[in-house]
Design a protein around this motif. Structure first.
Motif, mmCIF file in Angstrom:
data_model
loop_
_atom_site.group_PDB
_atom_site.id
_atom_site.type_symbol
_atom_site.label_atom_id
_atom_site.label_comp_id
_atom_site.label_asym_id
_atom_site.label_seq_id
_atom_site.Cartn_x
_atom_site.Cartn_y
_atom_site.Cartn_z
ATOM 1 N N CYS A 264 0.836 -1.203 0.000
ATOM 2 C CA CYS A 264 0.000 0.000 0.000
ATOM 3 C C CYS A 264 0.873 1.257 0.000
ATOM 4 C CB CYS A 264 -0.903 0.024 1.224
ATOM 5 S SG CYS A 264 -1.901 -1.457 1.446
ATOM 6 N N ALA A 265 1.989 1.212 0.707
ATOM 7 C CA ALA A 265 2.935 2.325 0.814
ATOM 8 C C ALA A 265 4.180 1.819 1.527
ATOM 9 C CB ALA A 265 2.322 3.494 1.592
ATOM 10 N N TRP A 266 5.209 2.648 1.580
ATOM 11 C CA TRP A 266 6.396 2.351 2.372
ATOM 12 C C TRP A 266 7.094 3.658 2.748
ATOM 13 C CZ3 TRP A 266 10.275 4.516 -0.394
ATOM 14 C CH2 TRP A 266 10.284 4.397 -1.799
ATOM 15 N N HIS A 267 8.042 3.566 3.695
ATOM 16 C CA HIS A 267 8.830 4.743 4.067
ATOM 17 C C HIS A 267 10.308 4.388 4.048
ATOM 18 C CE1 HIS A 267 10.132 3.811 8.301
ATOM 19 N NE2 HIS A 267 9.200 2.869 8.136
ATOM 20 N N ASP A 268 11.153 5.409 3.994
ATOM 21 C CA ASP A 268 12.597 5.204 3.933
ATOM 22 C C ASP A 268 13.294 6.517 4.276
ATOM 23 O OD1 ASP A 268 15.038 3.942 3.510
ATOM 24 O OD2 ASP A 268 14.495 3.117 1.569
ATOM 25 N N SER A 269 14.602 6.555 4.120
ATOM 26 C CA SER A 269 15.371 7.785 4.261
ATOM 27 C C SER A 269 16.265 7.927 3.040
ATOM 28 C CB SER A 269 16.215 7.763 5.542
ATOM 29 O OG SER A 269 17.153 6.705 5.506
ATOM 30 N N THR A 270 16.699 9.159 2.789
ATOM 31 C CA THR A 270 17.555 9.428 1.638
ATOM 32 C C THR A 270 18.506 10.567 1.965
ATOM 33 O OG1 THR A 270 17.566 9.901 -0.750
ATOM 34 C CG2 THR A 270 15.971 11.117 0.576
ATOM 35 N N SER A 271 19.661 10.565 1.338
ATOM 36 C CA SER A 271 20.610 11.669 1.481
ATOM 37 C C SER A 271 20.250 12.768 0.504
ATOM 38 C CB SER A 271 22.033 11.183 1.214
ATOM 39 O OG SER A 271 22.412 10.212 2.170
ATOM 40 N N SER A 272 20.441 14.003 0.921
ATOM 41 C CA SER A 272 20.142 15.151 0.054
ATOM 42 C C SER A 272 21.101 16.282 0.373
ATOM 43 C CB SER A 272 18.695 15.618 0.277
ATOM 44 O OG SER A 272 18.595 16.383 1.469
ATOM 45 N N GLY A 273 21.013 17.343 -0.407
ATOM 46 C CA GLY A 273 21.825 18.525 -0.128
ATOM 47 C C GLY A 273 21.418 19.230 1.143
ATOM 48 N N TYR A 274 20.280 18.830 1.711
ATOM 49 C CA TYR A 274 19.777 19.431 2.947
ATOM 50 C C TYR A 274 19.917 18.489 4.136
ATOM 51 C CZ TYR A 274 17.565 22.126 -0.783
ATOM 52 O OH TYR A 274 17.329 22.860 -1.918
ATOM 53 N N GLY A 275 20.717 17.461 3.973
ATOM 54 C CA GLY A 275 20.903 16.473 5.023
ATOM 55 C C GLY A 275 20.124 15.209 4.724
ATOM 56 N N LYS A 276 20.090 14.330 5.678
ATOM 57 C CA LYS A 276 19.363 13.078 5.543
ATOM 58 C C LYS A 276 17.878 13.341 5.782
ATOM 59 C CE LYS A 276 20.031 8.220 6.860
ATOM 60 N NZ LYS A 276 20.796 7.307 7.752
ATOM 61 N N LEU A 277 17.019 12.777 4.915
ATOM 62 C CA LEU A 277 15.586 13.052 4.964
ATOM 63 C C LEU A 277 14.794 11.771 5.174
ATOM 64 C CD1 LEU A 277 15.288 15.345 1.805
ATOM 65 C CD2 LEU A 277 15.859 16.044 4.148
ATOM 66 N N ALA A 278 13.702 11.885 5.906
ATOM 67 C CA ALA A 278 12.729 10.804 6.048
ATOM 68 C C ALA A 278 11.575 11.084 5.078
ATOM 69 C CB ALA A 278 12.211 10.743 7.476
ATOM 70 N N TYR A 279 11.165 10.049 4.335
ATOM 71 C CA TYR A 279 10.090 10.272 3.363
ATOM 72 C C TYR A 279 9.253 9.014 3.200
ATOM 73 C CZ TYR A 279 12.587 7.578 -0.240
ATOM 74 O OH TYR A 279 13.196 6.569 -0.950
ATOM 75 N N THR A 280 8.050 9.209 2.659
ATOM 76 C CA THR A 280 7.102 8.122 2.423
ATOM 77 C C THR A 280 6.631 8.139 0.979
ATOM 78 O OG1 THR A 280 6.289 8.127 4.698
ATOM 79 C CG2 THR A 280 4.801 7.242 3.039
ATOM 80 N N ASN A 281 6.550 6.966 0.402
ATOM 81 C CA ASN A 281 5.923 6.773 -0.904
ATOM 82 C C ASN A 281 4.470 6.367 -0.654
ATOM 83 O OD1 ASN A 281 5.206 6.036 -3.570
ATOM 84 N ND2 ASN A 281 5.977 3.960 -3.267
ATOM 85 N N LEU A 282 3.521 7.286 -0.939
ATOM 86 C CA LEU A 282 2.100 7.025 -0.691
ATOM 87 C C LEU A 282 1.329 7.044 -2.008
ATOM 88 C CD1 LEU A 282 -0.119 6.469 1.346
ATOM 89 C CD2 LEU A 282 -0.379 8.934 1.671
ATOM 90 N N PRO A 283 1.049 5.871 -2.576
ATOM 91 C CA PRO A 283 0.260 5.799 -3.811
ATOM 92 C C PRO A 283 -1.200 6.193 -3.584
ATOM 93 C CG PRO A 283 1.544 3.793 -3.459
ATOM 94 C CD PRO A 283 1.562 4.567 -2.167
ATOM 95 N N TYR A 284 -1.952 6.250 -4.675
ATOM 96 C CA TYR A 284 -3.373 6.597 -4.617
ATOM 97 C C TYR A 284 -4.152 5.323 -4.297
ATOM 98 C CZ TYR A 284 -7.381 9.601 -5.658
ATOM 99 O OH TYR A 284 -8.526 10.379 -5.569
ATOM 100 N N VAL A 285 -4.202 5.001 -3.007
ATOM 101 C CA VAL A 285 -4.795 3.750 -2.538
ATOM 102 C C VAL A 285 -6.250 3.560 -2.984
ATOM 103 C CG1 VAL A 285 -5.406 2.431 -0.469
ATOM 104 C CG2 VAL A 285 -3.164 3.529 -0.634
ATOM 105 N N PRO A 286 -7.090 4.618 -3.055
ATOM 106 C CA PRO A 286 -8.474 4.390 -3.500
ATOM 107 C C PRO A 286 -8.607 3.791 -4.899
ATOM 108 C CG PRO A 286 -8.328 6.480 -2.357
ATOM 109 C CD PRO A 286 -6.913 5.993 -2.536
ATOM 110 N N ASP A 287 -7.553 3.852 -5.702
ATOM 111 C CA ASP A 287 -7.591 3.184 -7.015
ATOM 112 C C ASP A 287 -7.816 1.679 -6.870
ATOM 113 O OD1 ASP A 287 -7.282 5.485 -8.476
ATOM 114 O OD2 ASP A 287 -5.187 5.141 -9.023
#
Length: 306
Positions: A201-224
């Motif tokens: 349904c979704a997942w979360h992870d972290s990534t490196s960026s020019g603004y430091g390490k970031l926490a993010y989530t991939n949230l698809p359009y679940v109602p589909d």
């Protein structure tokens, strides 16, 4: 480590999901806390003491949990001109109301902490605890609609959008990004990271960026996926699945901010992974929302309120 539950999927979906995991691993990428599309009905029975207990994976002082969480909603792409299930206003309303005395679900998180010994299952008084918010956790909303998002976005593209969002919201140093989580929402008809054929349904992870390490989530359009996907509630409400999914990912990001430095169970995963077969409605000042059950070390069970 991947905290992915396959047991509740159909055999075909599980096979597809396993294939997706193997492909991601081969590419050197991973993701965490993936919620299965068909979590199954019923509630999680309380196991024997210790069977599902979460423990602290590091003794780090920052980046382990999110003590004062802020959520940034990113509606990615011009495709958001169409929103048949009204996901955008619903997600904003949910996070606007997720605080204070009305939010008894969020109080579950307040037992967890950082700046404590590795292996802890309870937090000493000297630790830095997750604080139950006294005001809305919604830090900002961005409709990044200047161009279309990829129809089949890769994990790398989703991570890059999170980095772009950090810049948009002005979080350009590591300090604000120690509590910020970027929820990248894909529009109806798009298929980020293989959704829905990968079984999540979704997942979360972290990534490196020019603004430091970031926490993010991939949230698809679940109602589909239709009513009933990604939730155990069976009243046919179209938004329940995406609410259940995002509360799962939100809680896991708060308690395992940069996976897997935070609270985890090596056998059964993160705080939401252990409780995918438990949902309940919570009524906030901004409406009624489907919240997924979370594992409580204090209660030794999956619960929907603290």
């Amino acid at each position: 480590m991947r905290t992915i539950r396959l047991a509740a999927l159909t055999a075909a979906a599980a096979a597809a999901f396993t294939m997706s995991i193997s492909t991601s691993s081969a590419a050197g990428m991973s993701h965490y806390g993936a919620k299965p599309i068909a979590p199954g009905a019923g509630s999680h029975a309380a196991p024997a003491a210790g069977a599902d207990t979460l423990s602290l994976q590091t003794n780090g002082k920052t980046g382990v949990v999110s003590p004062t969480p802020k959520v940034y909603l990113v509606f990615w792409g011009s495709q958001w001109s169409k929103d048949p299930a009204k996901v955008a206003p619903d997600m904003q309303a949910m996070f606007k109301g997720l605080y204070g005395a009305k939010d008894t679900w969020g109080t579950i998180l307040a037992q967890y902490c950082e700046n404590a010994p590795k292996g802890s299952t309870t937090c000493p008084s000297t630790a830095t605890f997750i604080k139950h918010p006294s005001a809305s956790v919604l830090g900002g909303v961005w409709f990044d609609n200047g161009s279309a998002a990829p129809a089949n976005a890769t994990q790398a593209q989703i991570a890059a959008e999170a980095g772009k969002a950090a810049g948009h919201f002005g979080n350009k140093t590591q300090a604000p990004n120690l509590n910020a989580q970027y929820v990248v929402l894909s529009a109806t008809g798009t298929h980020p990271d293989g959704f829905p054929n990968s079984g999540f349904c979704a997942w979360h992870d972290s990534t490196s960026s020019g603004y430091g390490k970031l926490a993010y989530t991939n949230l698809p359009y679940v109602p589909d996926l239709g009513a009933g996907a990604c939730t155990t509630l069976t009243d046919g409400r179209m938004l329940s699945g995406i609410e259940s999914t995002e509360t799962h990912e939100y809680a896991e990001t708060v308690t395992d901010f940069w996976p897997t430095d935070g609270w985890n169970n090596t056998a059964n995963g993160e705080i939401g992974d252990e409780c995918v077969n438990l949902d309940a409605y919570e009524t906030l000042t901004t409406g009624k929302f489907d919240v997924q059950g979370l594992w409580s070390n204090k209660a030794n069970a999956c619960v929907t309120h603290g």
